[in-house]
Design a protein around this motif. Structure first.
Motif, PDB file in Angstrom:
ATOM      1  N   ASP A   1      -8.706  -4.410   7.093  1.00  0.00           N
ATOM      2  CA  ASP A   1      -7.398  -4.698   6.491  1.00  0.00           C
ATOM      3  C   ASP A   1      -6.413  -3.566   6.753  1.00  0.00           C
ATOM      4  O   ASP A   1      -5.225  -3.812   7.015  1.00  0.00           O
ATOM      5  CB  ASP A   1      -7.539  -4.932   4.986  1.00  0.00           C
ATOM      6  CG  ASP A   1      -8.235  -6.246   4.659  1.00  0.00           C
ATOM      7  OD1 ASP A   1      -8.280  -7.134   5.545  1.00  0.00           O
ATOM      8  OD2 ASP A   1      -8.728  -6.383   3.518  1.00  0.00           O
TER       9      ASP A   1
ATOM     10  N   ARG B   1      -5.170  -3.825  10.349  1.00  0.00           N
ATOM     11  CA  ARG B   1      -4.167  -4.884  10.502  1.00  0.00           C
ATOM     12  C   ARG B   1      -2.805  -4.437   9.974  1.00  0.00           C
ATOM     13  O   ARG B   1      -1.767  -4.691  10.605  1.00  0.00           O
ATOM     14  CB  ARG B   1      -4.637  -6.156   9.796  1.00  0.00           C
ATOM     15  CG  ARG B   1      -5.628  -6.974  10.615  1.00  0.00           C
ATOM     16  CD  ARG B   1      -6.091  -8.223   9.888  1.00  0.00           C
ATOM     17  NE  ARG B   1      -7.187  -7.921   8.988  1.00  0.00           N
ATOM     18  CZ  ARG B   1      -8.473  -7.879   9.368  1.00  0.00           C
ATOM     19  NH1 ARG B   1      -8.790  -8.123  10.626  1.00  0.00           N
ATOM     20  NH2 ARG B   1      -9.413  -7.597   8.492  1.00  0.00           N
ATOM     21  N   LYS B   2      -2.808  -3.769   8.828  1.00  0.00           N
ATOM     22  CA  LYS B   2      -1.554  -3.315   8.225  1.00  0.00           C
ATOM     23  C   LYS B   2      -0.840  -2.309   9.121  1.00  0.00           C
ATOM     24  O   LYS B   2       0.371  -2.428   9.370  1.00  0.00           O
ATOM     25  CB  LYS B   2      -1.854  -2.689   6.867  1.00  0.00           C
ATOM     26  CG  LYS B   2      -0.626  -2.104   6.169  1.00  0.00           C
ATOM     27  CD  LYS B   2      -1.024  -1.445   4.855  1.00  0.00           C
ATOM     28  CE  LYS B   2       0.182  -0.772   4.193  1.00  0.00           C
ATOM     29  NZ  LYS B   2      -0.208  -0.082   2.932  1.00  0.00           N
TER      30      LYS B   2
END
Length: 268
Positions: free
Chosen positions: A90, A93-94
């Motif tokens: 995550d 991705r950020k």
């Protein structure tokens, strides 16, 4: 003829003080067509050295400015070397979707947050255990996050741990290596051939020749060549050895990236 160096670190990286202007000057002197600046982003890593999280708010605008200023003479790629761990999907991705990267190296610099250059990683492990855990981590990472360009310096774990860990039993790790290569090919992702092994006294590039051959035999086509230079004088060092090797196994093209889209350039 030199084509590109797709792994170069600058003053924005925690382990380099090289000015971007010197890097660009050296790339032009060498006649490079392209260069990718790929400074470190290693999040959640316990280490005993400098901060390895590049300041993206300053780094990205500077690379884009230099890219525009030099576009007639040199194609400068906005890159990053992201230190991937299984729990960082995550976060990756950020960060990696927030900026217009051309090229993303997925690297394993730490496992369970421990920097693999530290004695702590090797403590209590046999060479086989240390090396297998490294490859297990590579496989975990590419199953966790797939929006990268190439898997970098696969098998460079032999650089660390001292003489007892310097040599790898590839046969006993081949099941994991094969799984990694097949997964990368199925994802249309590549591998980097990193020449820094010659500078670090291993007299080889990363990964070893047999791994590159296997990637190509299995149908892999996406290959980049990187020096992992932290000083301007190391840019494109030992690339002729890689070119000769690739030509010997029938490879005719190396990869180029623009906004993470791959194209191919003739090797010779």
């Amino acid at each position: 003829m030199l084509i590109s160096d797709y792994h170069v670190h600058s003053e924005f990286s925690g382990d380099s003080t090289e000015k971007l202007e010197n890097i660009i000057k050296r790339a032009k002197e060498l006649g490079l067509q392209e260069i990718a600046i790929t400074d470190h982003y290693d999040y959640d890593m316990k280490a005993n050295h400098e901060d390895f999280i590049v300041d993206l708010k300053n780094y990205v605008p500077k690379i884009l400015e230099l890219k525009d200023m030099n576009k007639k003479e040199l194609d400068i790629k906005l890159g990053i070397e992201f230190g991937m761990q299984g729990h960082l999907g995550d976060h990756a991705r950020k960060i990696l979707n927030a900026y217009p990267f051309d090229y993303v190296l997925s690297s394993v610099h730490s496992i369970e947050t421990i920097d693999i250059s530290l004695p702590e990683y090797f403590k209590g492990k046999t060479p086989l255990e240390a090396h297998r855990r490294y490859f297990e981590s590579v496989l975990e990472n590419i199953n966790t996050y797939d929006d990268f360009s190439v898997c970098s310096h696969l098998d460079f774990v032999t650089r660390y741990g001292g003489n007892d860990y310097r040599h790898m039993d590839y046969k006993k790790n081949w099941d994991l290596i094969e799984a990694i290569l097949k997964k990368l090919i199925s994802m249309n992702r590549g591998i980097e051939i990193n020449t820094s092994g010659f500078r670090y006294g291993e007299n080889r590039f990363y990964p070893c020749e047999d791994i590159v051959k296997e990637y190509y035999r299995l149908g892999g086509e996406i290959l980049t060549i990187g020096s992992d230079a932290h000083r301007a004088e190391h840019i494109a060092m030992d690339f002729s050895k890689v070119y000769d090797f690739l030509e010997s196994i029938g490879v005719k093209y190396i990869s180029s990236f623009n906004k993470k889209e791959v194209t191919f350039k003739k090797l010779k």
